[in-house]
Design an enzyme around this catalytic site. Structure first.
Site, mmCIF file in Angstrom:
data_model
loop_
_atom_site.group_PDB
_atom_site.id
_atom_site.type_symbol
_atom_site.label_atom_id
_atom_site.label_comp_id
_atom_site.label_asym_id
_atom_site.label_seq_id
_atom_site.Cartn_x
_atom_site.Cartn_y
_atom_site.Cartn_z
ATOM 1 N N LYS A 195 40.832 44.755 34.356
ATOM 2 C CA LYS A 195 41.757 43.807 34.975
ATOM 3 C C LYS A 195 42.517 43.022 33.899
ATOM 4 O O LYS A 195 43.715 42.814 33.987
ATOM 5 C CB LYS A 195 40.957 42.866 35.880
ATOM 6 N N GLN B 62 43.189 41.771 26.989
ATOM 7 C CA GLN B 62 41.962 41.145 26.494
ATOM 8 C C GLN B 62 40.966 42.214 26.035
ATOM 9 O O GLN B 62 40.340 42.095 24.970
ATOM 10 C CB GLN B 62 41.348 40.297 27.608
ATOM 11 N N TYR C 28 32.773 31.656 39.008
ATOM 12 C CA TYR C 28 33.366 31.769 40.352
ATOM 13 C C TYR C 28 33.427 33.245 40.729
ATOM 14 O O TYR C 28 34.500 33.832 40.928
ATOM 15 C CB TYR C 28 34.740 31.084 40.451
ATOM 16 N N HIS D 78 33.445 40.748 39.080
ATOM 17 C CA HIS D 78 32.353 40.330 38.189
ATOM 18 C C HIS D 78 31.067 41.088 38.524
ATOM 19 O O HIS D 78 30.354 41.545 37.639
ATOM 20 C CB HIS D 78 32.068 38.829 38.359
ATOM 21 N N GLY E 129 36.183 43.834 32.112
ATOM 22 C CA GLY E 129 36.978 44.495 33.144
ATOM 23 C C GLY E 129 38.345 44.910 32.617
ATOM 24 O O GLY E 129 38.946 44.213 31.800
ATOM 25 N N SER F 22 39.417 35.142 40.287
ATOM 26 C CA SER F 22 39.002 33.793 40.694
ATOM 27 C C SER F 22 40.232 32.974 41.065
ATOM 28 O O SER F 22 40.169 32.065 41.885
ATOM 29 C CB SER F 22 38.243 33.104 39.562
HETATM 30 P P1 AMP Z 1 36.818 35.990 34.158
HETATM 31 O O1 AMP Z 1 35.673 35.282 34.771
HETATM 32 O O2 AMP Z 1 38.058 36.001 34.979
HETATM 33 O O3 AMP Z 1 37.053 35.594 32.714
HETATM 34 O O4 AMP Z 1 36.404 37.522 34.101
HETATM 35 C C1 AMP Z 1 35.194 37.918 33.521
HETATM 36 C C2 AMP Z 1 35.194 39.416 33.370
HETATM 37 O O5 AMP Z 1 35.358 40.009 34.658
HETATM 38 C C3 AMP Z 1 36.353 39.928 32.490
HETATM 39 O O6 AMP Z 1 35.883 41.000 31.684
HETATM 40 C C4 AMP Z 1 37.348 40.392 33.507
HETATM 41 O O7 AMP Z 1 38.212 41.409 33.038
HETATM 42 C C5 AMP Z 1 36.435 40.925 34.600
HETATM 43 N N1 AMP Z 1 37.137 40.977 35.879
HETATM 44 C C6 AMP Z 1 37.821 39.977 36.486
HETATM 45 N N2 AMP Z 1 38.382 40.415 37.632
HETATM 46 C C7 AMP Z 1 38.047 41.717 37.751
HETATM 47 C C8 AMP Z 1 38.325 42.741 38.705
HETATM 48 N N3 AMP Z 1 39.072 42.500 39.781
HETATM 49 N N4 AMP Z 1 37.814 43.968 38.508
HETATM 50 C C9 AMP Z 1 37.068 44.230 37.402
HETATM 51 N N5 AMP Z 1 36.759 43.324 36.463
HETATM 52 C C10 AMP Z 1 37.244 42.084 36.628
#
Ligand code: AMP
Length: 287
Positions: free
Chosen positions: A149, A153, A32, A37, A147, A186
């Site tokens: 964010k 993690q 998503y 991302h 990230g 997401s």
């Molecule tokens: P997720 O799909 O939420 O598991 O995130 C996948 C990757 O994208 C992880 O390494 C997150 O830390 C990174 N990520 C999610 N949101 C952001 C954001 N706003 N800025 C930078 N990286 C992000």
């Protein structure tokens, strides 16, 4: 762009590339896609010759009462966005391939997983560490990009790779925000218009903390009090945790010595949002 969902096939592909000396970057995601991302993907595109993005909504990192079933999913949209950024392979393993019948091995990064999100989401980082280690084995990238964010993690994964001798470079990239400052996620799609307005209090609190530190505040008490005040004054919110921690060990700090990380998790309605920022005495910081 190729979509691969079979672990044996992705490993054959990346082994092939490695044998030709080709540099591979991996961006693990749950899909998503948003600009957060895409920023990781663009960075991967810059530093490596082949870019693999994994898309796997990992059941092992969701608690029994969490949002696994309703987590937003749209493979066609994600595939189009990944293609646009120049991703070489979108790796989409099914849950049965990641956790086949009889599966029973999990990895725990002990101390770093205990507090903050680990305290509110028991088992979450065990699921994260396990799936990331599996993805690193399957894809065998030279560099894996995450990230900031998800700050805890990122520290858990750095520790995992170092402790288990995984031959990969772990890179953390800055938080991407909406124009008004809300960190992209997401899960922002869950917010009603009123909740979306309330959600801005996380960034307002972060900005206030940065300003306090720039004007000389150092103590945990003064910084967290200001942050707490901003959030509790905002409707629809409920604080999960606020903490001022050492940027690597994530141990709580009483005062800022040079640098600290402010980390927070706040319920906005039924959605739990996280955010964080570097607080530095010596430089004006950014994300
Ligand atoms: P997720 O799909 O939420 O598991 O995130 C996948 C990757 O994208 C992880 O390494 C997150 O830390 C990174 N990520 C999610 N949101 C952001 C954001 N706003 N800025 C930078 N990286 C992000």
């Amino acid at each position: 762009m190729e979509i691969i969902s079979n672990p044996a096939q992705i490993r054959r592909q990346t082994q092939d590339w490695r044998s030709q000396g080709t540099k591979i970057a991996l961006v693990p995601t749950m899909g998503y896609f948003h600009e957060g991302h895409l920023s990781l993907m663009r960075y991967g595109r810059e530093i490596a010759t082949k870019l693999v993005v994994s898309l796997f909504v990992n059941p092992a990192q969701f608690g029994p009462n969490e949002d696994l079933a309703r987590y937003p999913r749209d493979l066609d949209r994600d595939a189009a966005m990944a293609q646009e950024v120049g991703v070489d392979v979108l790796y989409t393993p099914p849950a049965e391939a990641m956790y086949p019948p009889g599966y029973q091995t999990y990895v725990t990064v002990e101390e770093l997983s205990r507090g903050l999100c680990g305290a509110s989401r028991p088992g979450h980082f065990r699921g994260v560490a396990t799936v990331v280690l599996k993805l690193l084995h399957q894809v065998q990238p030279h560099t894996a990009i995450f990230g900031e964010k998800d700050y805890q993690q990122l520290q858990v994964i750095r520790r995992l790779a170092a402790d288990l001798d995984v031959p990969v470079e772990i890179v953390g990239r800055p938080i991407v925000r909406e124009a008004d400052g809300l960190a992209m996620s997401s899960r922002n799609t869950y917010l009603s218009p009123e909740e979306r307005a309330s959600a801005l209090c996380l960034f307002r609190a972060i900005k206030a903390a940065r300003e306090l530190v720039l004007s000389g505040a150092k103590s945990r008490a003064s910084i967290l009090e200001a942050v707490r005040g901003i959030i509790t004054a905002t409707p629809h919110t409920n604080i999960d945790y606020l903490a001022l921690v050492h940027p690597e060990t994530l141990q709580e700090l009483e005062t800022i010595q040079n640098e600290a990380r402010l980390v927070l998790a706040v319920w906005v309605g039924k959605t739990r949002l996280i955010d964080n920022t570097l607080l530095s005495e010596s430089r004006l910081c950014c994300v």
